[in-house]
Design an enzyme around this catalytic site. Structure first.
Site, short mmCIF file in Angstrom:
data_model
loop_
_atom_site.label_atom_id
_atom_site.label_comp_id
_atom_site.label_asym_id
_atom_site.label_seq_id
_atom_site.Cartn_x
_atom_site.Cartn_y
_atom_site.Cartn_z
N GLU A 199 0.85 -1.19 0.00
CA GLU A 199 0.00 0.00 0.00
C GLU A 199 0.89 1.24 0.00
O GLU A 199 0.46 2.33 0.33
CB GLU A 199 -0.97 -0.01 1.18
CG GLU A 199 -0.33 -0.23 2.53
CD GLU A 199 -1.34 -0.28 3.66
OE1 GLU A 199 -2.09 0.68 3.81
OE2 GLU A 199 -1.34 -1.28 4.40
N CYS A 244 -3.30 -3.73 4.57
CA CYS A 244 -2.31 -4.69 5.10
C CYS A 244 -2.66 -6.12 4.75
O CYS A 244 -1.97 -7.05 5.16
CB CYS A 244 -2.20 -4.53 6.61
SG CYS A 244 -1.77 -2.87 7.11
N HIS A 262 -1.98 -10.21 12.37
CA HIS A 262 -1.44 -8.99 11.76
C HIS A 262 -1.07 -8.05 12.91
O HIS A 262 -1.86 -7.84 13.82
CB HIS A 262 -2.51 -8.35 10.87
CG HIS A 262 -2.17 -6.95 10.48
ND1 HIS A 262 -0.94 -6.61 9.95
CD2 HIS A 262 -2.87 -5.78 10.57
CE1 HIS A 262 -0.91 -5.30 9.71
NE2 HIS A 262 -2.06 -4.78 10.09
N SER A 279 -7.21 -2.73 6.57
CA SER A 279 -8.23 -1.71 6.77
C SER A 279 -9.01 -1.46 5.49
O SER A 279 -8.51 -1.70 4.39
CB SER A 279 -7.57 -0.41 7.23
OG SER A 279 -7.06 -0.57 8.52
N1 COA Z 1 2.05 2.34 30.59
C1 COA Z 1 1.41 1.31 29.98
N2 COA Z 1 0.38 1.47 29.11
C2 COA Z 1 -0.01 2.74 28.86
C3 COA Z 1 0.60 3.85 29.46
C4 COA Z 1 1.67 3.62 30.38
N3 COA Z 1 2.32 4.61 30.98
N4 COA Z 1 -0.02 4.96 29.01
C5 COA Z 1 -0.99 4.56 28.13
N5 COA Z 1 -0.99 3.22 28.06
C6 COA Z 1 -1.83 2.35 27.22
C7 COA Z 1 -3.29 2.77 27.16
O1 COA Z 1 -3.99 2.32 28.31
C8 COA Z 1 -3.71 2.11 25.88
O2 COA Z 1 -3.91 0.73 26.12
P1 COA Z 1 -5.21 -0.02 25.53
O3 COA Z 1 -5.12 0.13 24.03
O4 COA Z 1 -5.05 -1.41 26.00
O5 COA Z 1 -6.40 0.68 26.07
C9 COA Z 1 -2.46 2.21 25.00
O6 COA Z 1 -1.38 2.49 25.88
C10 COA Z 1 -2.53 3.31 23.96
O7 COA Z 1 -2.89 4.50 24.61
P2 COA Z 1 -3.96 5.48 23.99
O8 COA Z 1 -4.09 6.66 24.85
O9 COA Z 1 -5.19 4.72 23.65
O10 COA Z 1 -3.16 5.88 22.66
P3 COA Z 1 -3.48 6.89 21.52
O11 COA Z 1 -4.73 7.63 21.72
O12 COA Z 1 -2.26 7.68 21.35
O13 COA Z 1 -3.72 5.95 20.24
C11 COA Z 1 -3.45 4.21 18.64
C12 COA Z 1 -3.16 4.67 20.06
C13 COA Z 1 -2.97 2.77 18.50
C14 COA Z 1 -4.97 4.23 18.39
C15 COA Z 1 -2.71 5.12 17.64
O14 COA Z 1 -1.33 4.94 17.81
C16 COA Z 1 -3.09 4.85 16.21
O15 COA Z 1 -4.03 5.42 15.68
N6 COA Z 1 -2.33 3.93 15.52
C17 COA Z 1 -2.64 3.50 14.21
C18 COA Z 1 -3.80 2.55 14.30
C19 COA Z 1 -3.60 1.37 13.46
O16 COA Z 1 -2.54 0.84 13.34
N7 COA Z 1 -4.71 0.93 12.88
C20 COA Z 1 -4.64 -0.19 12.02
C21 COA Z 1 -5.22 -1.37 12.72
S1 COA Z 1 -4.91 -2.64 11.64
#
Ligand code: COA
Length: 386
Positions: free
Chosen positions: A79, A111, A233, A308
């Site tokens: 992609e 993916c 994945h 996705s």
């Molecule tokens: N220690 C341990 N864990 C912690 C932490 C700490 N100090 N602080 C935060 N976390 C955890 C959160 O609890 C959360 O866990 P959970 O997912 O089990 O609830 C995780 O870290 C991520 O935190 P969050 O605040 O939800 O992160 P974010 O709002 O920055 O977004 C993604 C995270 C993954 C949604 C973001 O990186 C993203 O959009 N990535 C791309 C998504 C993707 O790959 N999509 C394709 C799917 S195939």
């Protein structure tokens, strides 16, 4: 006749950024990146590597002259395409010195596409048992600097040789798939970074797992207890852990312990490379095969592929006797990379080749066998280094 993965190889750049340093630079808690996202290092792809060179470098590691002669189908799933018309597979076949009597095409569905390519290759080999197919998932994951998706970037390629009587994994006949038009992640034409509804995409990934796994179970009467390992994945490794926890929620204790233990081996490489998009599931397979000591020939592995947009598939395969002998080992490739600072990573990120007619790229620091030396009149200039 059994058909499946005969060889598997991986390539990424020689550069990475440390995720603890990136978290600090972004004023995030280190635990969020290392545990919450589940990533330790992120591959940094310099301008001298693109999906074509990553793909060729991955394939060159596994192909013998006999393989090259037998290959008549090359599919690059990506992609991160570099051209709206010409397939990356055509460049790759040329760099690898493959025959001209081949089909060479590119496939796309986020993916997921490498899985479709693998299944198509299986059909191709069923009709042409003395031939081999080269399937490569190659991508550079880009979400943008200082975005929420930034810690889930990475890049690299996984190449698989598909053949009859495979040395590593014989694919089962049964698979289940599911497709639905949704907007969880996309990259409009002209954009070099993905757009993502991050939380939504993580939930759809889990919903689609339920869809395809229950359909697979109904078809085959198999349950999670029947698998030596479940592979996912891995856009980031915590996502796969969520999928696995959901999968084993009602399994017996021994199964839970076995599958969770194997998952740690299966996420080792991905944790240190980051997101490969199309290649991520197959990097996880490679990570399991090369790092786990508990795998036994005859065990069934289950694989969950998600792209996705969205498309998912659950399929499986049987580990073949002596599969260890067909593995080339990638620990050294990863151990010998060079750490770059966050500032250097940002510089590499911003200097990637865009829509430019002419530019020469610095390749002397790139140890890849195949590199991108620049672009002339909008034609990418690939080079083989000795
Ligand atoms: N220690 C341990 N864990 C912690 C932490 C700490 N100090 N602080 C935060 N976390 C955890 C959160 O609890 C959360 O866990 P959970 O997912 O089990 O609830 C995780 O870290 C991520 O935190 P969050 O605040 O939800 O992160 P974010 O709002 O920055 O977004 C993604 C995270 C993954 C949604 C973001 O990186 C993203 O959009 N990535 C791309 C998504 C993707 O790959 N999509 C394709 C799917 S195939």
């Amino acid at each position: 006749m059994q058909i499946g993965i005969d060889k598997i190889g991986f390539y990424t750049s020689n550069l990475y950024v440390d995720m603890a340093e990136l978290a600090q630079a972004r004023n995030e808690e280190v635990g969020k990146y290392l545990v919450g996202i589940g990533q330790s290092k992120m591959a940094v792809i310099p301008p001298s590597q693109d999906i074509v060179t990553l793909a060729a470098n991955a394939a060159a590691r596994i192909l013998s002259p006999i393989d090259k002669e037998a290959i008549d189908l090359v599919i690059v799933a990506t992609e991160s395409g570099i051209d709206n018309s010409k397939a990356a597979a055509v460049y790759v076949a040329n760099l690898l010195g493959l025959s001209h009597q081949i089909r060479a095409v590119e496939m796309k569905e986020a993916c997921y596409a490498a899985t479709a390519a693998l299944q198509l290759a299986k059909g191709h080999i069923a009709l042409n048992p003395n031939k081999k197919a080269l399937i490569i998932g190659a991508d550079i994951a880009r979400y943008g600097l200082k975005t929420k998706g930034e810690p889930t970037q990475g890049g690299g390629a996984v190449a698989m040789l598909v053949a009859k009587d495979p040395q590593i994994l014989a694919l089962d006949a049964e698979a289940s798939y599911y497709s639905k038009d949704i907007m969880d992640f996309w990259r409009p034409l002209g954009h070099s970074e993905a757009m993502v509804d991050g939380k939504f995409s993580t939930n759809v990934y889990l919903d689609f797992f339920n869809q395809v796994f229950s359909a697979y179970s109904q078809k085959t009467k198999r349950t999670v207890e029947d698998f030596g390992a479940l592979l996912f994945h891995l856009p980031y490794t915590k996502q796969g852990l969520k999928g696995l926890r959901q999968a084993v929620a009602h399994a017996d204790e021994a199964t839970q312990a076995r599958l969770l233990a194997q998952f740690e081996f299966a996420r080792e490489y991905n944790r240190n490379v980051g997101n490969l998009y199309t290649g991520s599931l197959y990097l996880s397979l490679l990570s399991l095969l090369e790092n786990s000591q508990d795998l036994v020939a005859g065990q069934r592995l289950g694989l969950y592929s998600y792209g996705s947009g969205a498309q998912a598939e659950f399929f499986s395969g049987i580990l073949q006797p002596g599969f260890q002998d067909a593995l080339i080992g990638h620990q050294e490739l990863l151990a010998h990379r060079k750490q770059v600072s966050v500032a250097e990573y940002e510089q590499f990120y911003q200097s990637v080749l865009a829509n430019e007619a002419n530019r020469q790229l610095e390749v002397s620091a790139d140890p890849g066998q195949f590199v991108l030396a620049g672009v002339k009149d909008f034609k990418r200039q690939y080079q083989r280094q000795e």
